[in-house]
Design an enzyme around this catalytic site. Structure first.
Site, mmCIF file in Angstrom:
data_model
loop_
_atom_site.group_PDB
_atom_site.id
_atom_site.type_symbol
_atom_site.label_atom_id
_atom_site.label_comp_id
_atom_site.label_asym_id
_atom_site.label_seq_id
_atom_site.Cartn_x
_atom_site.Cartn_y
_atom_site.Cartn_z
ATOM 1 N N GLY A 100 0.910 -1.087 0.272
ATOM 2 C CA GLY A 100 0.452 -0.243 -0.211
ATOM 3 C C GLY A 100 0.958 1.190 0.192
ATOM 4 O O GLY A 100 2.220 1.574 -0.544
ATOM 5 N N ILE A 126 2.038 2.938 2.637
ATOM 6 C CA ILE A 126 3.603 2.548 2.816
ATOM 7 C C ILE A 126 3.930 1.387 2.502
ATOM 8 O O ILE A 126 5.749 2.256 2.864
ATOM 9 C CB ILE A 126 2.989 2.298 4.663
ATOM 10 C CG1 ILE A 126 2.278 3.336 5.215
ATOM 11 C CG2 ILE A 126 4.286 2.224 5.491
ATOM 12 C CD1 ILE A 126 2.010 3.011 6.773
ATOM 13 N N ARG A 177 -1.747 -8.319 -2.661
ATOM 14 C CA ARG A 177 -2.989 -9.086 -3.391
ATOM 15 C C ARG A 177 -2.815 -9.431 -4.793
ATOM 16 O O ARG A 177 -3.344 -10.810 -5.470
ATOM 17 C CB ARG A 177 -4.877 -8.760 -3.182
ATOM 18 C CG ARG A 177 -5.256 -8.638 -1.938
ATOM 19 C CD ARG A 177 -6.583 -8.126 -1.606
ATOM 20 N NE ARG A 177 -7.340 -8.521 0.140
ATOM 21 C CZ ARG A 177 -6.462 -6.925 0.490
ATOM 22 N NH1 ARG A 177 -5.879 -5.624 0.460
ATOM 23 N NH2 ARG A 177 -7.051 -7.176 1.506
ATOM 24 N N ILE A 191 6.749 -2.679 11.199
ATOM 25 C CA ILE A 191 5.928 -1.513 11.318
ATOM 26 C C ILE A 191 4.171 -1.335 11.361
ATOM 27 O O ILE A 191 4.187 -0.143 11.264
ATOM 28 C CB ILE A 191 6.809 -0.091 10.739
ATOM 29 C CG1 ILE A 191 7.218 -0.916 9.194
ATOM 30 C CG2 ILE A 191 8.174 -0.736 11.614
ATOM 31 C CD1 ILE A 191 5.567 -0.742 8.064
ATOM 32 N N ARG A 215 1.205 -4.209 12.499
ATOM 33 C CA ARG A 215 1.221 -4.425 13.634
ATOM 34 C C ARG A 215 1.255 -5.655 14.068
ATOM 35 O O ARG A 215 1.424 -6.642 13.579
ATOM 36 C CB ARG A 215 -1.108 -4.888 13.683
ATOM 37 C CG ARG A 215 -1.137 -3.604 13.204
ATOM 38 C CD ARG A 215 -1.561 -3.076 14.927
ATOM 39 N NE ARG A 215 -2.823 -1.874 14.698
ATOM 40 C CZ ARG A 215 -2.498 -0.928 14.551
ATOM 41 N NH1 ARG A 215 -0.918 -0.253 14.376
ATOM 42 N NH2 ARG A 215 -3.547 0.417 14.462
ATOM 43 N N ASP A 261 9.060 -2.203 15.854
ATOM 44 C CA ASP A 261 7.706 -1.330 16.591
ATOM 45 C C ASP A 261 7.053 -1.500 17.200
ATOM 46 O O ASP A 261 6.317 -1.267 17.933
ATOM 47 C CB ASP A 261 8.174 -0.479 15.678
ATOM 48 C CG ASP A 261 7.323 0.871 16.174
ATOM 49 O OD1 ASP A 261 7.493 1.167 16.737
ATOM 50 O OD2 ASP A 261 6.268 0.921 15.582
ATOM 51 N N GLU A 265 0.889 -5.024 23.570
ATOM 52 C CA GLU A 265 1.850 -3.726 23.788
ATOM 53 C C GLU A 265 1.197 -3.774 24.857
ATOM 54 O O GLU A 265 0.283 -3.536 25.380
ATOM 55 C CB GLU A 265 1.414 -2.840 22.656
ATOM 56 C CG GLU A 265 2.588 -2.882 21.520
ATOM 57 C CD GLU A 265 2.373 -2.583 20.149
ATOM 58 O OE1 GLU A 265 1.362 -1.278 20.408
ATOM 59 O OE2 GLU A 265 2.540 -2.886 19.394
ATOM 60 N N HIS A 304 6.491 1.543 19.647
ATOM 61 C CA HIS A 304 5.263 1.584 19.075
ATOM 62 C C HIS A 304 5.195 3.370 18.296
ATOM 63 O O HIS A 304 4.320 3.793 18.999
ATOM 64 C CB HIS A 304 4.607 1.299 19.600
ATOM 65 C CG HIS A 304 2.788 1.528 18.310
ATOM 66 N ND1 HIS A 304 1.920 -0.061 18.298
ATOM 67 C CD2 HIS A 304 3.330 1.740 17.035
ATOM 68 C CE1 HIS A 304 1.264 -0.086 17.552
ATOM 69 N NE2 HIS A 304 1.279 1.344 16.140
#
Length: 316
Positions: free
Chosen positions: A156, A158, A178, A233, A235, A259, A264, A282
């Site tokens: 995407g 990022i 995908r 980076i 989840r 991260d 968390e 994070h």
């Protein structure tokens, strides 16, 4: 003219002061995270709440939304929607907005920072100098980044920003999404395991959700080269953390730059004890510039909702 008494916001978790101040100046804001008895508080004010503001990592539960019969918007301070039940919000006709378009650069910067810090042993080098060991010995050799192969899982905004940075290091860029993305001059891998097998650095930049839960597991680590690094980076829920720790302890992969984590801020002691990991709390979007832009986007969406105008960043 704004009337604060009938424009009411529920803040689920703390956000940056600038956003809190701006919301509080314009609207009536209730802070759920400050309430000793959240259930009783929602019984008192729930019927007045029209907008929920929350962080992407915290989200909002269906239980809380059920106590808010007038809510029409959940405005997320972040881009991840895995902590919001989108099926439920759609059923209730509750709009959901994210801070799209403003986290990309900061998160991509940190991804490359983790990659470089791990491969070039920057944290170890820092300790080596501080502890005076350079006076009597030479540091260990590190791993070159330039010219290596980077695999990006999730292409995407990022993922594409990470790829652009990697191209500056003359890296070969592979990705899995995908389907192939038109206009990208990178090699698409049809499945995650092929991507992992071919990558010197495997970077996780995909969205989280039920379909991706612990998708990065032992089967992925086992096909990665032994010299490879995992960078996450996205989840923590995307990675089987127990399997990752075993892979790091047993030399299945060389290292990891993280991260995000499963639970968390509770990072496993076994992970903290490893010297072949770079750990961050994070903070991929935690720059002054990014957080200010995120605040602006959240406020713009809330203001648009109360003005009955189109929502700038609606996703559901």
């Amino acid at each position: 003219m704004n009337t604060k008494t009938n424009q009411t916001v529920l803040l689920i978790a703390p956000v940056v002061d600038s956003l809190l101040d701006r919301l509080s100046t314009t609207f009536t804001v209730h802070r759920l995270y400050e309430q000793a008895d959240a259930e009783a508080f929602l019984q008192r004010v729930g019927a007045d709440i029209q907008v929920v503001v929350t962080r992407g990592d915290i989200g909002v539960t269906n239980h809380v939304l059920e106590a808010l019969p007038q809510v029409g918007l959940v405005a997320l301070f972040g881009v991840g929607t895995d902590a919001v039940d989108l099926h439920y919000t759609r059923k209730r006709n509750i709009a959901v907005t994210i801070t799209s378009g403003v986290l990309t650069q900061g998160v991509a910067d940190l991804a490359m920072g983790l990659l470089l810090a791990g491969a070039r042993q920057l944290c170890q080098g820092d300790r080596f100098v501080r502890e005076g060991r350079w006076l009597t010995s030479a540091p260990a050799l590190a791993t070159q980044v330039s010219g290596k192969c980077i695999g990006i899982f999730g292409m995407g905004n990022i993922g594409q920003a990470i790829a652009r940075r990697a191209s500056g290091f003359d890296m070969e860029i592979l990705y899995n999404d995908r389907q192939p993305i038109a206009g990208l001059d990178y090699h698409w891998c049809a499945d995650l395991h092929t991507l992992a097998h071919e990558s010197d650095f495997l970077v996780i930049a995909a969205s989280a959700g039920a379909a991706n839960h612990k998708l990065i597991d032992a089967s992925v680590f086992n096909v990665m080269p032994k010299h490879a690094w995992l960078i996450n980076i996205a989840r923590g829920s995307l990675v089987d953390e127990t399997a990752l720790i075993r892979a790091l302890q047993n030399g299945v992969i060389a290292g990891a730059g993280l991260d995000v984590y499963e639970d968390e801020p509770n990072v496993p002691a076994a992970l903290i004890a490893l010297d072949n990991v770079v750990l961050q709390p994070h903070v991929a979007s935690a720059t002054h510039e990014t957080r200010q832009k995120m605040s602006d986007v959240v406020y713009a969406n809330v203001a648009a909702y109360f003005a009955q105008a189109p929502l700038p960043n609606v996703i559901a």
